[in-house]
Design a protein around this motif. Structure first.
Motif, PDB file in Angstrom:
ATOM      1  N   TYR A   3     -56.446   6.212 -14.561  1.00 12.33           N
ATOM      2  CA  TYR A   3     -55.368   7.185 -14.445  1.00 12.33           C
ATOM      3  C   TYR A   3     -55.366   8.196 -15.593  1.00 12.33           C
ATOM      4  CZ  TYR A   3     -53.508   4.383 -10.636  1.00 12.33           C
ATOM      5  OH  TYR A   3     -53.352   3.722  -9.450  1.00 12.33           O
ATOM      6  N   ASP A   4     -55.892   7.815 -16.739  1.00  5.87           N
ATOM      7  CA  ASP A   4     -55.964   8.774 -17.835  1.00  5.87           C
ATOM      8  C   ASP A   4     -56.836   9.972 -17.470  1.00  5.87           C
ATOM      9  OD1 ASP A   4     -54.317   7.275 -19.412  1.00  5.87           O
ATOM     10  OD2 ASP A   4     -55.927   6.289 -20.525  1.00  5.87           O
ATOM     11  N   ARG A   5     -57.799   9.746 -16.597  1.00  2.00           N
ATOM     12  CA  ARG A   5     -58.671  10.835 -16.140  1.00  2.00           C
ATOM     13  C   ARG A   5     -58.068  11.580 -14.952  1.00  2.00           C
ATOM     14  NH1 ARG A   5     -62.252  10.707 -12.155  1.00  2.00           N
ATOM     15  NH2 ARG A   5     -62.197   8.416 -12.083  1.00  2.00           N
ATOM     16  N   LEU A   6     -57.377  10.875 -14.068  1.00  2.00           N
ATOM     17  CA  LEU A   6     -56.857  11.477 -12.838  1.00  2.00           C
ATOM     18  C   LEU A   6     -55.576  12.270 -13.061  1.00  2.00           C
ATOM     19  CD1 LEU A   6     -57.358   8.470 -10.398  1.00  2.00           C
ATOM     20  CD2 LEU A   6     -58.725  10.558 -10.498  1.00  2.00           C
ATOM     21  N   GLU A  10     -49.248  17.093 -18.335  1.00  6.37           N
ATOM     22  CA  GLU A  10     -47.904  17.425 -17.850  1.00  6.37           C
ATOM     23  C   GLU A  10     -47.315  16.284 -17.021  1.00  6.37           C
ATOM     24  OE1 GLU A  10     -47.576  22.247 -17.301  1.00  6.37           O
ATOM     25  OE2 GLU A  10     -48.377  21.067 -15.639  1.00  6.37           O
ATOM     26  N   THR A  11     -48.147  15.710 -16.151  1.00  5.20           N
ATOM     27  CA  THR A  11     -47.654  14.632 -15.293  1.00  5.20           C
ATOM     28  C   THR A  11     -47.369  13.378 -16.095  1.00  5.20           C
ATOM     29  OG1 THR A  11     -48.961  15.580 -13.489  1.00  5.20           O
ATOM     30  CG2 THR A  11     -48.112  13.361 -13.171  1.00  5.20           C
ATOM     31  N   TRP A  12     -48.207  13.081 -17.100  1.00  2.25           N
ATOM     32  CA  TRP A  12     -47.917  11.941 -17.967  1.00  2.25           C
ATOM     33  C   TRP A  12     -46.595  12.129 -18.708  1.00  2.25           C
ATOM     34  CZ3 TRP A  12     -49.400   7.356 -17.371  1.00  2.25           C
ATOM     35  CH2 TRP A  12     -50.701   7.031 -16.960  1.00  2.25           C
ATOM     36  N   ALA A  13     -46.301  13.346 -19.116  1.00  2.00           N
ATOM     37  CA  ALA A  13     -45.019  13.607 -19.779  1.00  2.00           C
ATOM     38  C   ALA A  13     -43.858  13.337 -18.822  1.00  2.00           C
ATOM     39  CB  ALA A  13     -44.979  15.042 -20.284  1.00  2.00           C
ATOM     40  N   PHE A  14     -44.034  13.712 -17.549  1.00  2.06           N
ATOM     41  CA  PHE A  14     -43.022  13.416 -16.536  1.00  2.06           C
ATOM     42  C   PHE A  14     -42.857  11.909 -16.346  1.00  2.06           C
ATOM     43  CE2 PHE A  14     -42.827  12.259 -11.941  1.00  2.06           C
ATOM     44  CZ  PHE A  14     -41.461  12.467 -11.743  1.00  2.06           C
TER      45      PHE A  14
END
Length: 307
Positions: A3-6, A10-14
């Protein structure tokens, strides 16, 4: 799954911001506590209503609804919210519905269907059917059905139930919908531990939905289990790639197309379940929401821009 690659920054911040309000192990809380943290999360993400959009709560033959409009709309969207059939209501998706209204110019009727486990299936479907019937009688406009997650499930079930009747349902737009909960589907294995929704979460929400065993081969709760996909309205299913439910939307559209109907599957790379709340902070989510509103608008005009 990498998931770190996918998933982008911005989405990780969400995802991190969501976790601040809604812990990953929330399904272990009591139902009341789950609703409390979910409602708090939705308030934290609420973006307000666009200027010019008016809203009022109404009674749709016994089902609470919230009506949104701007100007003089000639089309109606009936929207069912997500939340695993357990969470959410008129306030949880208030800004989403208001923005759909502003973007399309259509009237939006948000349905406050009764929740599990106090009310088991098919009560939620019955409430949505009642709201759709009310909207038809009240406004007489062509209708587009829309919903996210559990709401996508309910609106798809509505179209199956009403198939063959003389109804002005011109299309359905399903946003990361739950349509089968099939553990054998690739996405259920690939994304069993996906951020925002795991297969264990899906199993929990299904476990409280029924008063007894899960009914097999019943399209009123799992539209993908239907044996006939003909005669359904034009359908757009928008899925998140990093979501165990991804393949539900893909397979549902394939089944409709194989039966001679119109169906388009839009899979959003790098996005996760629940990304509608990220539409004001994540570029990918904003782009997807624009595609969603354009799909609703097109179906309401009888257009099919996906060939």
């Amino acid at each position: 799954m990498a998931y770190d690659r996918l998933i982008d920054a911005e989405t990780w911040a969400f995802i991190r911001r969501t976790s601040e309000s809604y812990p990953e192990d929330a399904t272990g809380l009591s139902i009341a506590a789950q609703r409390q943290v979910y409602d708090a999360m939705c308030r934290a993400f609420h973006a307000g209503r666009p200027k010019g959009v008016q809203a009022v709560d109404r009674d749709a033959n016994g089902v609470p609804v919230r009506l949104y409009w701007a100007g003089q709309p000639t089309r109606t969207v009936v929207y069912a919210h997500g939340g695993g059939f357990v969470l959410g209501g008129l306030d949880s998706h208030d800004d989403v519905c208001a923005e759909i209204c502003a973007s399309t110019g259509y009237r939006v009727v948000a349905v406050d269907y009764r929740l599990c486990p106090e009310h088991h299936h098919p009560v939620q479907l019955d409430d949505c059917l009642t709201a759709v019937g009310w909207a038809e009688t009240e406004f007489g406009d062509p209708i587009v059905l829309a919903g996210d997650s559990a709401g996508g499930n309910l609106m798809a079930a509505v179209t199956h139930r009403l198939r063959g009747q003389r109804r002005e349902i011109w299309g359905q737009v399903l946003i990361y919908p739950l349509l089968s909960a099939r553990p054998e589907a690739p996405s259920y294995r690939e994304h069993a531990e996906a951020p925002m929704l795991s297969t264990a979460d899906v199993a929990f929400y299904q476990s409280v939905r029924f008063d007894g065993p899960v009914p097999a081969g019943d399209s009123t709760w799992a539209p993908l289990s239907d044996s006939d996909f003909s005669g359904l309205p034009p359908t757009v299913a928008v899925t998140a790639d990093c979501d165990p439910l991804r393949d539900d939307g893909r397979d549902y559209c394939a089944a409709i197309a194989a039966a001679g109907g119109r169906a388009a599957w839009i899979n959003e790379e790098g996005l996760v379940h629940g990304y509608l709340r990220a539409r004001s902070s994540v570029t990918r989510a904003a782009d997807s929401f624009e595609r969603i509103t354009l799909a609703i608008e097109a179906l309401g005009q009888g257009l099919w821009p996906y060939d």
